[in-house]
Structure formats: structure tokens, C-alpha cells
Design a protein around this motif. Structure first.
Motif, PDB file in Angstrom:
ATOM      1  N   PHE A  28      15.183  93.782 -14.183  1.00 41.92           N
ATOM      2  CA  PHE A  28      16.454  93.064 -14.261  1.00 41.92           C
ATOM      3  C   PHE A  28      16.679  92.204 -13.018  1.00 41.92           C
ATOM      4  CE2 PHE A  28      20.999  92.803 -13.259  1.00 41.92           C
ATOM      5  CZ  PHE A  28      21.458  92.157 -14.399  1.00 41.92           C
ATOM      6  N   PHE A  29      16.578  92.838 -11.833  1.00 37.16           N
ATOM      7  CA  PHE A  29      16.875  92.100 -10.606  1.00 37.16           C
ATOM      8  C   PHE A  29      15.764  91.121 -10.226  1.00 37.16           C
ATOM      9  CE2 PHE A  29      19.795  95.695  -9.982  1.00 37.16           C
ATOM     10  CZ  PHE A  29      20.947  95.002  -9.663  1.00 37.16           C
ATOM     11  N   GLY A  30      14.514  91.450 -10.573  1.00 37.06           N
ATOM     12  CA  GLY A  30      13.404  90.617 -10.140  1.00 37.06           C
ATOM     13  C   GLY A  30      13.098  89.452 -11.063  1.00 37.06           C
ATOM     14  N   ILE A  69      11.617  84.202  -4.196  1.00 36.57           N
ATOM     15  CA  ILE A  69      11.837  85.088  -3.041  1.00 36.57           C
ATOM     16  C   ILE A  69      12.420  86.423  -3.480  1.00 36.57           C
ATOM     17  CG2 ILE A  69      12.162  83.139  -1.472  1.00 36.57           C
ATOM     18  CD1 ILE A  69      15.156  83.908  -1.416  1.00 36.57           C
ATOM     19  N   THR A  70      13.042  86.472  -4.653  1.00 37.04           N
ATOM     20  CA  THR A  70      13.557  87.761  -5.141  1.00 37.04           C
ATOM     21  C   THR A  70      12.405  88.725  -5.404  1.00 37.04           C
ATOM     22  OG1 THR A  70      15.537  86.777  -6.121  1.00 37.04           O
ATOM     23  CG2 THR A  70      14.840  88.891  -6.992  1.00 37.04           C
ATOM     24  N   VAL A  71      11.404  88.267  -6.160  1.00 37.90           N
ATOM     25  CA  VAL A  71      10.279  89.166  -6.425  1.00 37.90           C
ATOM     26  C   VAL A  71       9.451  89.396  -5.168  1.00 37.90           C
ATOM     27  CG1 VAL A  71      10.086  88.737  -8.885  1.00 37.90           C
ATOM     28  CG2 VAL A  71       8.943  87.211  -7.308  1.00 37.90           C
ATOM     29  N   ALA A  72       9.344  88.363  -4.307  1.00 33.50           N
ATOM     30  CA  ALA A  72       8.553  88.521  -3.072  1.00 33.50           C
ATOM     31  C   ALA A  72       9.243  89.432  -2.075  1.00 33.50           C
ATOM     32  CB  ALA A  72       8.311  87.149  -2.429  1.00 33.50           C
ATOM     33  N   SER A  73      10.571  89.453  -2.097  1.00 31.27           N
ATOM     34  CA  SER A  73      11.312  90.263  -1.132  1.00 31.27           C
ATOM     35  C   SER A  73      11.523  91.694  -1.609  1.00 31.27           C
ATOM     36  CB  SER A  73      12.688  89.633  -0.851  1.00 31.27           C
ATOM     37  OG  SER A  73      12.557  88.348  -0.306  1.00 31.27           O
ATOM     38  N   LEU A  74      11.657  91.893  -2.909  1.00 29.73           N
ATOM     39  CA  LEU A  74      11.992  93.227  -3.402  1.00 29.73           C
ATOM     40  C   LEU A  74      10.766  94.066  -3.740  1.00 29.73           C
ATOM     41  CD1 LEU A  74      15.048  92.459  -5.751  1.00 29.73           C
ATOM     42  CD2 LEU A  74      15.066  93.259  -3.384  1.00 29.73           C
ATOM     43  N   GLN A  75       9.853  93.528  -4.561  1.00 32.47           N
ATOM     44  CA  GLN A  75       8.785  94.365  -5.114  1.00 32.47           C
ATOM     45  C   GLN A  75       7.826  94.947  -4.068  1.00 32.47           C
ATOM     46  OE1 GLN A  75       9.058  95.426  -8.119  1.00 32.47           O
ATOM     47  NE2 GLN A  75      10.889  94.172  -8.222  1.00 32.47           N
ATOM     48  N   PRO A  76       7.258  94.141  -3.162  1.00 31.56           N
ATOM     49  CA  PRO A  76       6.301  94.736  -2.204  1.00 31.56           C
ATOM     50  C   PRO A  76       6.934  95.800  -1.316  1.00 31.56           C
ATOM     51  CG  PRO A  76       6.069  92.350  -2.280  1.00 31.56           C
ATOM     52  CD  PRO A  76       7.336  92.675  -3.005  1.00 31.56           C
ATOM     53  N   LEU A 112       2.318  86.659  -8.894  1.00 29.94           N
ATOM     54  CA  LEU A 112       2.136  86.436 -10.333  1.00 29.94           C
ATOM     55  C   LEU A 112       3.471  86.505 -11.078  1.00 29.94           C
ATOM     56  CD1 LEU A 112      -1.186  88.397 -10.938  1.00 29.94           C
ATOM     57  CD2 LEU A 112      -0.853  85.927 -10.837  1.00 29.94           C
ATOM     58  N   TYR A 113       4.331  87.435 -10.670  1.00 28.38           N
ATOM     59  CA  TYR A 113       5.656  87.482 -11.284  1.00 28.38           C
ATOM     60  C   TYR A 113       6.469  86.256 -10.900  1.00 28.38           C
ATOM     61  CZ  TYR A 113       5.469  91.909 -13.671  1.00 28.38           C
ATOM     62  OH  TYR A 113       5.151  92.894 -14.566  1.00 28.38           O
ATOM     63  N   GLY A 114       6.251  85.752  -9.684  1.00 29.20           N
ATOM     64  CA  GLY A 114       6.907  84.503  -9.287  1.00 29.20           C
ATOM     65  C   GLY A 114       6.482  83.350 -10.177  1.00 29.20           C
ATOM     66  N   VAL A 115       5.199  83.293 -10.513  1.00 30.28           N
ATOM     67  CA  VAL A 115       4.707  82.267 -11.443  1.00 30.28           C
ATOM     68  C   VAL A 115       5.411  82.403 -12.793  1.00 30.28           C
ATOM     69  CG1 VAL A 115       2.696  81.484 -12.743  1.00 30.28           C
ATOM     70  CG2 VAL A 115       2.457  82.060 -10.324  1.00 30.28           C
ATOM     71  N   GLY A 116       5.547  83.639 -13.258  1.00 30.22           N
ATOM     72  CA  GLY A 116       6.220  83.866 -14.533  1.00 30.22           C
ATOM     73  C   GLY A 116       7.669  83.397 -14.523  1.00 30.22           C
ATOM     74  N   VAL A 117       8.372  83.688 -13.421  1.00 29.99           N
ATOM     75  CA  VAL A 117       9.773  83.270 -13.299  1.00 29.99           C
ATOM     76  C   VAL A 117       9.872  81.736 -13.333  1.00 29.99           C
ATOM     77  CG1 VAL A 117      11.726  83.161 -11.700  1.00 29.99           C
ATOM     78  CG2 VAL A 117      10.558  85.331 -12.101  1.00 29.99           C
ATOM     79  N   LEU A 118       8.984  81.058 -12.597  1.00 30.78           N
ATOM     80  CA  LEU A 118       9.017  79.592 -12.572  1.00 30.78           C
ATOM     81  C   LEU A 118       8.699  79.000 -13.943  1.00 30.78           C
ATOM     82  CD1 LEU A 118       7.271  78.913  -9.133  1.00 30.78           C
ATOM     83  CD2 LEU A 118       9.692  78.660  -9.681  1.00 30.78           C
ATOM     84  N   LEU A 119       7.743  79.605 -14.646  1.00 29.89           N
ATOM     85  CA  LEU A 119       7.407  79.118 -15.992  1.00 29.89           C
ATOM     86  C   LEU A 119       8.597  79.255 -16.937  1.00 29.89           C
ATOM     87  CD1 LEU A 119       3.749  80.422 -16.498  1.00 29.89           C
ATOM     88  CD2 LEU A 119       4.507  78.049 -16.333  1.00 29.89           C
ATOM     89  N   LEU A 120       9.281  80.401 -16.872  1.00 35.87           N
ATOM     90  CA  LEU A 120      10.441  80.606 -17.738  1.00 35.87           C
ATOM     91  C   LEU A 120      11.536  79.589 -17.436  1.00 35.87           C
ATOM     92  CD1 LEU A 120      10.656  84.522 -17.763  1.00 35.87           C
ATOM     93  CD2 LEU A 120      10.046  83.034 -19.670  1.00 35.87           C
TER      94      LEU A 120
END
Length: 248
Positions: A28-30, A69-76, A112-120
Motif C-alpha cells: 500500500f505505502f510503497g 524514493i518511497t520504495v527506495a527509502s522504505l523497503q531496504p 525494480l519496484y520503482g520501475v513498476g511505479v513509474l510505468l503505472l
């Protein structure tokens, strides 16, 4: 990277990619919230103009910055904190596989999730008729945002080495949302009070968004590149120091 390390990296990467799908809060958040915000603002204000660029197109850069930056800041960072809490990092530290393999898998999964977010976001803007940029310009925006997310991943990992999972989630979210607001990621920076614009000059999120916007127009990129390089060097130092002092 030898063959064994390569296989372990692929296994760890697969687990990291699955973990966000298995965890509703992370999904949800990412992913869903950044894309949802983009869809909402694009529908409401996408037909306007920002810095000489179609507002709907500019949002790919500004909201794209927020999403990446949401996925880069939260997930790792959250992943590292969870591994610490479970004792996995201690186990990996004494194993034959370098711990950097796990960290690289977490960082790659975030990219990779960042790529997905940008594609969406790109697909949504195209569907709304607000996307007015060449494929090459959009590709430059994506590359800039993904490369610019590196310092945020490093800082996230630094937090994960020091805090338990719950504290890491709270701290990272508490930092992320003010950064988004003060950097003009949701509202064009020119529409914010002058005091906020003065603060934005010192925020890496602002420079990343402006660097993305520069790929769509004629804005200067040099100052933003220098600001992000400096942030990356500082973030790498903080991450290295945090790892040395971590209690695994």
C-alpha cells in the motif's frame, strides 16, 4: 561475482520481490499510495502547465520522484531491520556469502519496484491524455529518478542497521512525508510559500524532482546533479558507519 554468489543473489532478489507483495502495508505505502496520489492529482490538475511543461507530464517527474524514493527509502531499510530482528544478518555475517549480496538484492528489488511505479504512472497519464513528451524524454526521466534514488536507499539501510523494525518504519515514514511536501513533489514548488522554497534548496528530494523536470524542458541540471552527488557521498559514509556500529 562467482556462480554461487550469483545464484544466491537471484534467490535473495526473488524473495525480496515477493516480500512486498506478501506484506499489504508495504504494497500500500510503497506502490498503491504513490500511484493513487498520481492518478488523483493528474485527474484534477493534469491539464494545466508547470514550468512550461504540461502539468500531467510534469507530474511524472514530481510524483515519480515521490514514488521512487518511497520504495527506495522504505523497503531496504525495513528489510534490513527485519533481518536484524530475526538474527538473519548475524547468520549471514559468518557465512561464506558476503552480506553485501543481501543488501544488493534489497536495493535491486527497490529499483525494480520503482520501475513498476513509474510505468503505472506513465500508463495512467497516457490514458488521461495528459502525457506530452517523447519516449526518449520519458526514458531520461526514469533513468534520472532511478539513479537518484541511490542515496535514499543508502540512508534507508543505515536506519535499518540501527533500529528495530517498528521504529524503522515509523522514522522512515516520518521523514518521507515532510520531504515530499517541502520539496514540491505534490504541489508545484512555485505555489508554495517563499520560506518553503528556501528550505527546498537544501533537500535532495527537491533536486531529484527538478532534475527529472529538466529532462522534460530547458531547465539547468548541473546544480541538481552536484547536490545529488554530494548527498550520495554523505549517504554512503553514513551507511558504512552505521554498518560498522550495528549490533547484529
Amino acid at each position: 561475482m562467482n556462480a554461487l554468489t550469483g545464484r544466491i543473489f537471484r534467490v535473495e532478489l526473488r524473495d525480496e520481490l515477493r516480500s512486498i507483495l506478501r506484506e499489504p502495508t508495504s504494497l500500500f505505502f510503497g506502490v498503491l499510495m504513490p500511484v493513487g496520489f498520481f492518478v488523483l492529482f493528474n485527474l484534477l490538475y493534469g491539464q494545466g502547465t508547470v514550468q512550461g511543461v504540461s502539468a500531467g507530464t510534469a507530474m511524472v517527474a514530481t510524483f515519480g520522484t515521490y514514488g521512487v524514493i518511497t520504495v527506495a527509502s522504505l523497503q531496504p531499510g525495513i528489510g534490513v531491520a527485519q533481518d536484524r530482528d530475526l538474527g538473519w544478518l548475524r547468520t549471514k555475517r559468518v557465512s561464506a556469502v558476503p552480506i553485501w549480496v543481501s543488501l544488493a538484492a534489497k536495493a535491486t528489488a527497490a529499483l525494480l519496484y520503482g520501475v513498476g511505479v513509474l510505468l503505472l504512472m506513465g500508463v495512467a497519464a497516457q490514458a488521461f491524455g495528459t502525457l506530452h513528451a517523447s519516449p526518449w524524454a520519458l526514458l531520461r526521466v526514469a533513468l534520472v529518478l532511478l539513479l537518484g534514488s541511490v542515496p535514499f536507499t543508502l540512508l534507508s539501510v543505515a536506519v535499518g542497521f540501527q533500529l528495530r523494525t517498528g521504529a524503522a518504519i515509523a522514522l522512515l515514514n516520518a521523514v518521507l512525508f515532510p520531504l515530499a511536501v517541502l520539496s514540491g513533489l505534490w504541489i508545484p514548488i512555485k505555489m508554495l510559500p517563499s520560506a518553503v522554497q528556501g528550505i527546498a534548496d537544501f533537500l535532495p528530494t527537491y533536486h531529484l524532482a527538478q532534475l527529472g523536470l529538466a529532462q522534460l524542458g530547458d531547465g539547468s541540471a548541473l546544480i541538481h546533479v552536484l547536490a545529488l552527488l554530494l548527498t550520495t557521498v554523505l549517504a554512503a559514509g553514513v551507511a558504512a558507519l552505521s554498518y560498522r556500529r550495528a549490533r547484529l
